[in-house]
Scaffold this active site. Structure first.
Site, PDB file in Angstrom:
ATOM      1  N   ASP A 103       0.864  -1.157   0.000  1.00 25.22           N
ATOM      2  CA  ASP A 103       0.000   0.000   0.000  1.00 25.22           C
ATOM      3  C   ASP A 103       0.916   1.226   0.000  1.00 25.22           C
ATOM      4  OD1 ASP A 103      -3.190   0.631   1.639  1.00 25.22           O
ATOM      5  OD2 ASP A 103      -2.101   1.721   0.081  1.00 25.22           O
TER       6      ASP A 103
HETATM    7  C1  GLC Z   1      -4.437   4.167  -0.361  1.00 24.90           C
HETATM    8  C2  GLC Z   1      -5.273   3.005   0.112  1.00 24.90           C
HETATM    9  C3  GLC Z   1      -5.305   1.838  -0.854  1.00 24.90           C
HETATM   10  C4  GLC Z   1      -5.204   2.356  -2.270  1.00 24.90           C
HETATM   11  C5  GLC Z   1      -3.826   2.962  -2.426  1.00 24.90           C
HETATM   12  C6  GLC Z   1      -3.614   3.578  -3.813  1.00 24.90           C
HETATM   13  O1  GLC Z   1      -3.695   4.684   0.715  1.00 24.90           O
HETATM   14  O2  GLC Z   1      -4.982   2.476   1.405  1.00 24.90           O
HETATM   15  O3  GLC Z   1      -6.508   1.091  -0.605  1.00 24.90           O
HETATM   16  O4  GLC Z   1      -5.389   1.311  -3.201  1.00 24.90           O
HETATM   17  O5  GLC Z   1      -3.545   3.960  -1.441  1.00 24.90           O
HETATM   18  O6  GLC Z   1      -4.496   4.644  -3.991  1.00 24.90           O
END
Ligand code: GLC
Length: 741
Positions: free
Chosen positions: A286
């Protein structure tokens, strides 16, 4: 001159090598390409950067100008938030035409509940219990996203959560693992279709691995401290379901498990995901979760964060730069084995081949297709259908609903009554507010020409305004019915949006009471991203719909239900507490030694009723259903046998309706404490007035298995109770036995 000729010769040689003959398998092609790659290029394939149009995490503005340069150097393998065929083509040409090996990029985006045509938030969709409709919604999202050049979505979010203080419950499928698993599979099918190389299918991502829904106090990014038992009993099955359905990637969670951040957690990744489950797809971090291990004090520096993440089995580094900056040196220093980097690069290259990106890096780039498919009428129609099916009828005293379309004077009141922006929810993708049909617009389009429909805001979402309030009161007094649209700020749901209080905002509570005071009948329409503790409204407002954030067709879908063109069929997939203080409160709680009761020494709160305001599986209809007594094929089975449980459901009302028939099972004695009941099956049926239908469930030991005392997953002989009914509380039960012989 001589050097130029040598460089050209080298380039041609590589180009020839790269132009594999067709007899090679994809694995062969991956190996051939891998053999050509430098250490830096390998680290580049594991590096993922965000575009800037939609930022979904904190970004260092100073880095932005370097991004394209790094793509041209072959030091970026995938990007997120680069949207639309024009920008995708530009970035793809940098990668394919300006780098040494011409390896195409993958383009990823959070297509959570629609790309441009926005569907209801996932928690709303889950309330439809309609797996076909849910799959179709994901299918349409994939069609639009791929038409805009995307090949990978960071969805479905399959986190189970029993805590509505956590804003991200809006992204999931509620509190139950069994239902969450069925929905995870439907969404994976919808996004990926049956051929990832098609231009209208995209890779899906099971996220966030794992147990992110257990953040302490529902506070986002907080610690998670649960047992392996709780992990396996509650959180892992939807991930395993997504994997069994062929999901091509996982995303790890921000939180730790057993003290080790998910990104570097060898138990979660190496033992469970890669080991026990044999997942050989891509594991993406993430946002900056590798680098964040320095912040949480588990990695001494970025280099160690890179080392730990790679060694656990993580593949792609989203937005923390630690792989691209440190992996080559870590190999040279002997701290990381290049073979492990090769493993990760193989998984990334394999995904690119399977997406068809090596055959044609520009296959997802077709401006004509983008223009024709985005927001297509049939997509809007599907969004309206999905939205109608997601609306839960919580209360309907004296059959106030459905409303008559010829009512003379209708007042639409409330800060969300004529609002476009909030209807698209937090993860609104490329959804545009101007695409949205508001509640007011939907009602106006629905009612007779002689009906007066007026609007008054009444209050802000959180701010009270005496002038607005008095205007709303005046309008209510001279109307035949008030449709009161209240709820949440979409940007205060979803990520980084935890609340200490899940009641209506005070300003809105004052508005509700003032409108109620006028004596005009009120229909409350909640527009929300999480269950809201609306105890006062539930007691005093005659009709209540839980309308969620329903997306582009919100107003039309709500009007369909309000005026009876669609009979509401949705059922809660998350328990609605009376008070925030009851959290966590969920239907499948484990038995306790002093069960809840009136006697003093029992497990209860002493300052509130202890029942939920509305239970899991609950939702009303404009018609009624009766259930015959349960018929069992037998009341005793051994481990090789099955039994069937059958009911006859009858629509005893005056109109067509749909019912979600639910099957729960309780293990009356187990080697560990067992839940009071667990959802083990459901079937959504449609019945005309007066029509009956038999619904049968087959139960085998698979349905009775659980993590026993030594954590082995199996059934134990003994007595069980089987329930069938219309919600987790409106049930009838019968006993049966599982015998050892
Ligand atoms: C965000 C979220 C995740 C998402 C990623 C990209 O912080 O936690 O669910 O897919 O970043 O946007």
């Amino acid at each position: 001159m001589r050097n130029t000729l040598i460089a050209i010769a080298a380039f041609i040689t590589i180009a020839i090598v790269i132009q594999f003959n067709n007899s090679q398998t994809i694995d062969d092609k991956v190996e051939t390409l891998l053999a050509e790659m430098t250490l830096e290029e390998k680290a580049g394939q594991l590096n993922q950067y965000s575009g800037y149009e939609i930022i979904t995490g904190d970004i260092d503005e100073s880095k932005i100008s370097q991004r394209n340069l790094l793509v041209k150097k072959g030091l970026v393998g995938s990007v997120l938030n680069v949207l639309g065929t024009k920008d995708v083509e530009k970035a793809q040409r940098y990668a394919v035409e300006e780098t040494r090996l011409g390896i195409p990029l993958i383009f990823a985006f959070d297509v959570i509940h629609g790309y441009r045509t926005i569907f209801p938030i996932p928690l709303a969709e889950s309330a439809s219990w309609d797996l076909e409709a849910i799959e179709n919604a994901a299918r349409i999202a994939a069609i639009e996203a791929s038409a805009a050049g995307q090949n990978w979505t960071f969805a479905p979010m399959v986190d189970i959560s029993q805590d509505p203080r956590w804003g991200r419950v809006m992204e999931g499928a509620g509190e139950d693992s069994y239902l969450g698993s069925q929905i995870a599979k439907a969404r994976v099918r919808g996004f990926q279709g049956d051929d990832l190389s098609q231009f209208n299918t995209i890779a899906a991502t099971a996220k966030h691995f794992a147990a992110y829904g257990e953040v302490i106090a529902g506070r986002d990014y907080n610690n998670v401290d649960i047992s392996r038992r709780k992990l396996w009993e509650t959180h892992l099955s939807p991930f395993k379901a997504a994997l069994d359905e062929g999901v091509r990637s996982f995303m790890n969670a921000f939180n730790e498990f057993e003290g080790v951040p998910s990104s570097a957690n060898t138990y979660l990744i190496t033992d469970v995901l890669r080991g026990q489950w044999g997942f050989d797809g891509v594991l993406v971090s993430d946002w900056d979760s590798f680098g964040a291990m320095v912040t949480s004090g588990v990695a001494a520096d970025d280099a160690e964060a890179a080392e730990m993440s790679l060694e656990a089995g993580s593949d792609i580094d989203m937005e923390s730069d630690v792989f691209v900056n440190f992996l080559p040196q870590l190999v040279r220093d002997g701290r990381v084995d290049e073979a492990q980097i090769d493993e990760a690069v193989r998984r990334v290259l394999r995904l690119k081949y399977d997406l068809g990106l090596f055959d044609n890096p520009y296959k997802y780039i077709d401006a004509e297709r983008e223009k024709n498919l985005i927001l297509a009428p049939e997509h809007r129609a599907a969004a309206r259908d999905m939205a109608s099916k997601s609306i839960i009828l919580l209360k309907n005293d004296n059959q106030l609903l459905p409303l008559d379309k010829t009512i003379k004077n209708i007042a639409v009141i409330g800060p969300l009554g004529d609002n476009q922006y909030h209807m698209n929810g937090f993860w609104r993708g490329k959804g545009q507010a101007e695409d949205v049909v508001t509640l007011l617009e939907g009602i106006k389009a629905k009612v007779s020409a002689n009906t007066n429909v007026s609007y008054a805001e009444g209050s802000g979402l959180e701010s009270l305004d005496s002038d607005k309030l008095s205007k709303a009161i005046e309008l209510a007094k001279k109307s035949d019915v008030v449709i009161l649209a209240v709820g949440e700020d979409a940007d205060k749901t979803g990520e980084s949006s935890s609340r200490t209080n899940i009641e209506l905002y005070p300003a809105q509570q004052q508005l509700v009471k003032a409108i109620h005071q006028t004596g005009t009948p009120v229909v409350m329409v909640l527009m929300n991203g999480r269950p809201l503790a609306i105890e006062w409204s539930a007691e005093n407002i005659p009709a209540v719909l839980n309308g969620w954030f329903l997306g582009s067709e919100a107003g039309n879908a709500l009007a369909d239900v309000l005026f009876g063109d669609y009979n509401p069929s949705a059922k809660l997939t998350m328990t609605v507490p009376r008070k925030t203080g009851q959290i966590p409160i969920y239907y499948n709680a484990k038995r306790v030694s002093r069960p809840m009761g009136d006697a003093r020494y029992t497990s209860k709160f002493i300052d509130s009723p202890n029942s939920p305001l509305y239970p899991f599986g609950y939702g009303l209809s404009y018609t009624e259903f009766s259930y015959s007594p349960i018929k069992l094929s037998t009341d005793s089975i051994n481990f090789t046998e099955t039994l069937s449980a059958t009911v006859t459901v009858t629509n005893t009302g005056k109109r067509l309706g749909e019912e979600v028939v639910q099957l729960y099972i309780q293990d009356l004695v187990g080697s560990v404490v067992r839940p009071v009941k667990e959802l083990k099956g459901f079937e959504k049926i449609a019945l005309e007035a007066g029509q009956s239908q038999e619904v049968s469930f087959t139960i085998s030991t698979d349905d009775l298995a659980f993590y026993t005392r030594d954590m082995s997953f199996k059934a134990e002989a003994g007595k069980f109770k089987l329930f069938i009914g219309s919600s987790s509380e409106d049930l009838q039960g019968v006993n049966f036995t599982l015998t050892a012989d």
